[in-house]
Design an enzyme around this catalytic site. Structure first.
Site, short mmCIF file in Angstrom:
data_model
loop_
_atom_site.label_atom_id
_atom_site.label_comp_id
_atom_site.label_asym_id
_atom_site.label_seq_id
_atom_site.Cartn_x
_atom_site.Cartn_y
_atom_site.Cartn_z
N CYS A 77 0.84 -1.20 0.00
CA CYS A 77 0.00 0.00 0.00
C CYS A 77 0.88 1.25 0.00
O CYS A 77 1.92 1.28 0.64
CB CYS A 77 -0.90 -0.02 1.24
SG CYS A 77 -1.76 1.52 1.57
N CYS A 80 1.10 4.23 4.65
CA CYS A 80 1.98 4.46 5.82
C CYS A 80 3.41 3.98 5.55
O CYS A 80 3.74 2.84 5.87
CB CYS A 80 1.46 3.71 7.04
SG CYS A 80 -0.30 3.84 7.25
N GLN A 286 -9.54 18.88 9.60
CA GLN A 286 -8.33 18.13 9.96
C GLN A 286 -8.66 16.64 10.09
O GLN A 286 -9.65 16.27 10.73
CB GLN A 286 -7.74 18.65 11.26
CG GLN A 286 -7.12 20.04 11.16
CD GLN A 286 -5.77 20.04 10.47
OE1 GLN A 286 -5.26 19.00 10.04
NE2 GLN A 286 -5.16 21.21 10.36
N TYR A 316 -6.53 32.44 5.25
CA TYR A 316 -6.67 31.06 4.76
C TYR A 316 -7.49 30.28 5.78
O TYR A 316 -7.11 29.20 6.22
CB TYR A 316 -5.31 30.40 4.52
CG TYR A 316 -4.33 31.25 3.74
CD1 TYR A 316 -4.35 31.23 2.35
CD2 TYR A 316 -3.39 32.05 4.37
CE1 TYR A 316 -3.45 32.00 1.62
CE2 TYR A 316 -2.50 32.83 3.65
CZ TYR A 316 -2.54 32.80 2.28
OH TYR A 316 -1.66 33.57 1.56
N GLU A 337 -10.95 33.70 3.29
CA GLU A 337 -10.71 32.43 2.59
C GLU A 337 -11.21 32.55 1.17
O GLU A 337 -12.26 33.16 0.91
CB GLU A 337 -11.44 31.30 3.34
CG GLU A 337 -11.60 30.00 2.59
CD GLU A 337 -10.28 29.33 2.28
OE1 GLU A 337 -10.07 28.98 1.12
OE2 GLU A 337 -9.46 29.17 3.21
N ASP A 382 -2.86 29.81 8.12
CA ASP A 382 -2.83 28.35 7.99
C ASP A 382 -3.04 28.03 6.52
O ASP A 382 -4.11 27.57 6.11
CB ASP A 382 -3.92 27.72 8.86
CG ASP A 382 -3.84 26.20 8.89
OD1 ASP A 382 -2.90 25.64 8.30
OD2 ASP A 382 -4.73 25.57 9.48
N CYS A 409 1.31 22.74 7.37
CA CYS A 409 1.37 21.29 7.17
C CYS A 409 2.56 20.91 6.30
O CYS A 409 2.76 19.74 6.00
CB CYS A 409 0.07 20.77 6.55
SG CYS A 409 -0.27 21.46 4.91
#
Length: 453
Positions: A77, A80, A286, A316, A337, A382, A409
């Site tokens: 996969c 992860c 999130q 944002y 936004e 953000d 992020c």
């Protein structure tokens, strides 16, 4: 080392974002994936006099640091990639990688507050987007994730550790239902077929589930049969929304040409730090709810006391989660936004939470701010993964706020923006990492910067 050569080597340094760099035949080689200490076989994609780029073909030997339990899909996969590394070691690796990004840009002199681990390392995702396909050509129907490095082959991830048992039950029963009905999946190479995606979303703190089946319009199938199947499942959480999205777009992405409600409503509820949120099928939220609560608490702590008549700009702002948390103590919060749907949701959520000092506006940041009736004391940013683009840093700096809390992020784009903020009169005061994405190469970073000039 020439293009298309097959080589074997030991993986060297892991860099942020899932890239590794190694040495082979006195050349520096870059590869997507790889864990330090692994012995791998790879094909050369690009070769220069002193460097090259390769693609892994086969793992020959695991690394000594790969001692954690994995699911049976691991390495097949594409999800992860570092599940085999113990969690404390994952945090150490991410911490070192991000600090190297800061060091490379000569960003120093700030208080580093370490990395906060996720409250849960498994079953933490509240959203999964699965794809219909097959694992081998003309094989049985699969529903799950793309295989590592493959754009076509799909593996049914019924042993996935990132989601709870409800996700797995819905996944497997959905695949079995459509396999039995012999309904064809959508093939991206010729754009023929029907079944495209299955999106499952959950309110972690409310126990509400949303199931969204995404298809083309090429077959007239009665999806009420599927809805009845879902309603009959014995789940821990409650399905409050069953949706059918029609998507005839050519891209392999979930888009909406038409939305049909098969059961319940077109949203689910979630609660974060005492606030209520209505989450629509295509709005951003999130993916790690408990981790998000920690992330927002860090951001709120960095902002300090945002009360005392302070004006906060939430740039944002998305669906307005951070801005609404700040609104509890701020005099006024303006959220800006570009995505109109997100702004509409943010204003609805602010009303739901009884926040009268919170206003969300759709549009370009620089144009909206120039028309606001007051200046910001504190700015929260953000942005998307690409960071603050174009003249954004310049515009935000010229707003003149004393403090900016930057939630990112993508630390790579963060450090690029921070360099420009420092050039424009700001200084980094604090930095902390929050691991929102255990077992993957990603991590959130929060920085507090203050105006010094």
């Amino acid at each position: 080392m020439k293009r298309k050569d097959i080589i074997e080597f030991e993986v060297g340094k892991m860099e942020f974002g899932g890239i590794s760099r190694s040495i082979y035949d006195n050349k520096r080689i870059k590869m997507k994936g790889g864990i330090t200490g692994q012995k791998v076989k790879a094909v050369v994609k690009k070769s220069r006099s002193d460097s090259g780029e390769v693609k892994m073909l086969e793992l020959l030997e695991a690394s000594d640091i790969e001692t954690a339990e994995t699911c049976r899909h691991f390495r097949e996969c594409g999800g992860c990639s570092i599940l085999s590394i113990p969690y404390e070691k994952q945090l150490e690796i991410k911490e070192n990688q991000v600090m190297e990004l800061f060091k490379a840009k000569n960003l120093t002199g700030f208080e580093y507050l370490g990395i906060q681990g996720s409250p849960s390392q498994t079953e933490y995702r509240n959203k999964m987007e699965f794809t219909f396909g097959d694992e081998v050509k003309d094989g049985p129907l699969s529903l799950g994730m793309h295989k590592t490095g493959r754009f076509i082959d799909i593996i049914t991830v019924d042993d996935c550790r990132l989601v709870d048992s409800d996700f797995i039950e819905i996944l497997t029963k959905t695949r079995d239902f459509f396999d039995e009905k012999e309904i064809p999946y959508y093939r991206s190479f010729n754009h023929q077929g029907y079944l495209r995606h299955l999106v499952i979303r959950k309110g972690e703190n409310t126990g509400e589930l949303m199931v969204n089946i995404v298809t083309s319009s090429q077959i007239d199938f009665d999806m009420n049969q599927y809805a009845e199947l879902l309603k009959s499942l014995n789940l821990k959480n409650e399905i409050v929304s069953i949706l059918h999205t029609i998507n005839d777009g050519l891209a392999d992405a979930v888009k909406c040409d038409e939305l049909r409600v098969l059961h319940g409503r077109d949203f689910f509820n979630e609660e974060v730090l005492g606030l209520k949120f209505k989450v629509s099928p295509f709005s951003f939220f999130q993916t790690n709810t408990k981790g998000a609560e920690m992330l927002y608490e860090i951001a709120r702590d960095f902002a300090g006391n945002s009360g005392d008549g302070k004006v906060v700009f939430d740039l944002y702002s998305g669906t307005g989660t951070i801005g609404q948390l700040m609104a509890k103590t701020a005099r006024k919060v303006y959220g800006i936004e570009l995505v109109e749907e997100a702004v509409e949701a943010a204003n609805q959520n602010a009303k739901l939470n009884g926040l009268r000092n919170c206003e969300f506006i759709a549009g370009d940041v620089s144009k909206i701010v120039s028309n606001l009736p007051e200046n910001a004391d504190l700015i929260i940013v953000d942005p998307p993964r690409a960071g603050i683009m174009g003249n954004g840093v310049k515009d935000i700096s010229e707003f003149g706020a004393k403090e900016i809390v930057y939630v990112s992020c993508n630390p790579k784009s963060l450090v690029e923006n921070l360099v420009e903020f420092e050039e424009r009169g700001y200084k980094i005061e604090k930095v902390k990492l929050m691991d929102m994405f255990p077992n993957t190469p990603h991590v959130e970073c929060i920085a507090l910067i203050q105006r010094v000039k």
